[in-house]
Write an enzyme that holds these catalytic residues in place. Sequence first.
Site, PDB file in Angstrom:
ATOM      1  N   GLY A  66      29.508  91.132  33.963  1.00 42.89           N
ATOM      2  CA  GLY A  66      29.615  90.947  35.404  1.00 42.89           C
ATOM      3  C   GLY A  66      28.601  91.717  36.215  1.00 42.89           C
ATOM      4  O   GLY A  66      28.477  91.515  37.417  1.00 42.89           O
TER       5      GLY A  66
ATOM      6  N   CYS B  54      42.970  60.368  37.243  1.00 44.57           N
ATOM      7  CA  CYS B  54      41.649  59.729  37.255  1.00 44.57           C
ATOM      8  C   CYS B  54      41.834  58.208  37.219  1.00 44.57           C
ATOM      9  O   CYS B  54      42.573  57.688  36.384  1.00 44.57           O
ATOM     10  CB  CYS B  54      40.835  60.200  36.059  1.00 44.57           C
TER      11      CYS B  54
ATOM     12  N   CYS C 287      40.140  57.035  33.579  1.00 42.44           N
ATOM     13  CA  CYS C 287      40.711  57.384  32.271  1.00 42.44           C
ATOM     14  C   CYS C 287      42.182  57.806  32.356  1.00 42.44           C
ATOM     15  O   CYS C 287      42.832  58.004  31.337  1.00 42.44           O
ATOM     16  CB  CYS C 287      39.893  58.485  31.603  1.00 42.44           C
TER      17      CYS C 287
ATOM     18  N   CYS D 180      37.188  61.484  37.267  1.00 45.18           N
ATOM     19  CA  CYS D 180      36.770  62.764  36.693  1.00 45.18           C
ATOM     20  C   CYS D 180      35.332  63.082  37.095  1.00 45.18           C
ATOM     21  O   CYS D 180      34.465  62.206  37.042  1.00 45.18           O
ATOM     22  CB  CYS D 180      36.789  62.709  35.171  1.00 45.18           C
TER      23      CYS D 180
ATOM     24  N   CYS E 199      35.525  61.961  30.632  1.00 47.95           N
ATOM     25  CA  CYS E 199      36.124  60.721  31.131  1.00 47.95           C
ATOM     26  C   CYS E 199      35.792  59.546  30.206  1.00 47.95           C
ATOM     27  O   CYS E 199      36.671  58.759  29.839  1.00 47.95           O
ATOM     28  CB  CYS E 199      35.602  60.449  32.545  1.00 47.95           C
TER      29      CYS E 199
HETATM   30 ZN   LIG Z   1      38.567  60.360  33.989  1.00 43.05          ZN
END
Ligand SMILES: [Zn+2]
Lengths: 296, 256
Positions: free
Chosen positions: A50, A259, A262, A284, A290
């Site tokens: 970090g 989605c 999908c 997506c 997807c």
């Molecule tokens: Zn999707």
Amino acid sequence: MRKTNNVIKIKDFKVDKGLPFDQEYNFAYLDENTKKMIRRAIIKALCIPGYQVPFASREMPMPYGWGTGGVQVTASCLTKRDTLKIIDQGADDTTNAVSIRNFFKKTSNIKTTEITEKATLIQTRHRIPETPLKKKQIFVYQVPIPEPLAFLEPKVSETIKMHSLSEYGAMHVKLYEDISKNGHIETAYAYPVKTNDRYIMDPSPIPKFDNPKMNNSPAIQLFGAGREQRIYAIPPYTKVKSLDFEDYPFDPFKAEHACDICGSKNTYLDEIIVDDAGNKSFICSDTDFCNKRKNK
Amino acid sequence: MIIPLLKVTNLSKSYDNIVGCKNISMSLYPGEVLGIVGESGSGKTTLINCLSGNLEPDRGKIIFNINNKKTDFLNISESEKRKFIRTDLAFVHQNPRDGLRLNVSAGGNIGEKLMSVGYRHYGNIRSLATKWINKVEIDKSRIDDLPITFSGGMLQRLQIAKNLITSPNVIFMDEPTGGLDVSVQARVLDLIRSLVNELNLTVIIVSHDLAVIRLLADKMIVMKNGTVIESGLSDQVLEDPQQEYTQLLVSSVLHV
Ligand SMILES: [Zn+2]
Ligand SMILES: Nc1ncnc2c1ncn2[C@@H]1O[C@H](COP(=O)(O)OP(=O)(O)O)[C@@H](O)[C@H]1O
Ligand SMILES: [Mg+2]
């Protein structure tokens, strides 16, 4: 039909897909000394999770804001055995992703892929793939503004001191302001995290939906900021915690949709206007995920 | 025996070859208000900046004794020092813009002080901020407004609230009414006085205005050319100044 508002068109840096590997470049464009310098910065960054390590950013054949930091980190990590995946907003087929992929094809002749599991090195802008990252993968983020305290404190000398002394109280001011204005923490991108219980870090403009994926990831996560000349990192299996208040715990938030392509219910979705009547579709943002799910 | 909350010995600070302040020794007890007076350039700001950690003196000792814990202010690590300043001290600047974030709401400004000492519960921060906004006589409906929409007097009261909310042990004020219109000075002074009385604050206040010192300070020191030329209880010094310079200061005020 994919969202294109964040995609910049470039003309002067366009490499034809069919162009053969160009021997005139050093492997992955950067000279070996530069790569060595950048690798040193990367190793230091991995040792201090970090922490922002300064490095001497090189001019790249693309403008700042195009991922020059990420490209330099990728170039320095790349070996001939690597398989590279480049995504922009989760997609492999946007102009930015295609350009960077072609750049590395031309300068290093390595294999590329769109399939997350097959990639050994992934460079990204704005997303972490839905397919969990795994051991031995290197994941490179393009970072526009590496300093999470910049909005509070313009002086770099002071932010360096704040980091070194863990003076992070003011970081919560932003979240306080969010809740006071909106009733909840509105920050949706570049949501600040604390890495390894020590440094506060800007995860680059990924949606906060992706923040939990950084935590305890088996992959090596590297962040490159070209214009600001900073590299930082999360080594594998490192704690990454999103900042919050006790009474307003971190919420990765996800749109209440599945989605439309999908059917996935737990992925980050882009909202797309599909016709002149303003009808919306949710799909997506991770094209690889997807496609795979749709084809199953 | 009461131990002084702050004990300063032979404190000196120069800027190259310009004297800022020289050989200052003094002590401050819990609940006392110490006034520092002197003409412009006499070293008041240099002294208060050294005592509050804004400036590194060249020589001398600064010892705080808070809740039976001794802090050798000039011989601790930077991180310890910044933590001490954050939790035990407060500084009210002459110009409230130097002590506030103008792009952060009033409540956020006050709340930052709490967050900097570890508060992580929004509801608690919010209610304390509201209480303090009220306490400094700002309408609580303004809590989410940006400071740029505030008048000078309101800004100064907001800065005071921000500084007092964490109950610091010593509060430094450098000309807290110096930058304000005469018409609003009285109100801010009044507020400071009532807070000092109500909360039994320990304060070091710089002012070139003897009326401010008369109103607020139990003790005072008079500075000239970087050194303390007279000190004592304010009533005494103001009634019966020993040094010619102080006599001049006092008489010039009384003539106005
Ligand atoms: Zn999707
Ligand atoms: N940053 C500085 N650099 C050089 N000289 C300074 C600086 N600050 C103050 N001085 C000088 O130090 C002396 C004391 O100044 P200061 O502490 O600001 O006095 P006061 O607050 O009583 O007006 C003055 O002669 C002033 O010009
Ligand atoms: Mg001054």
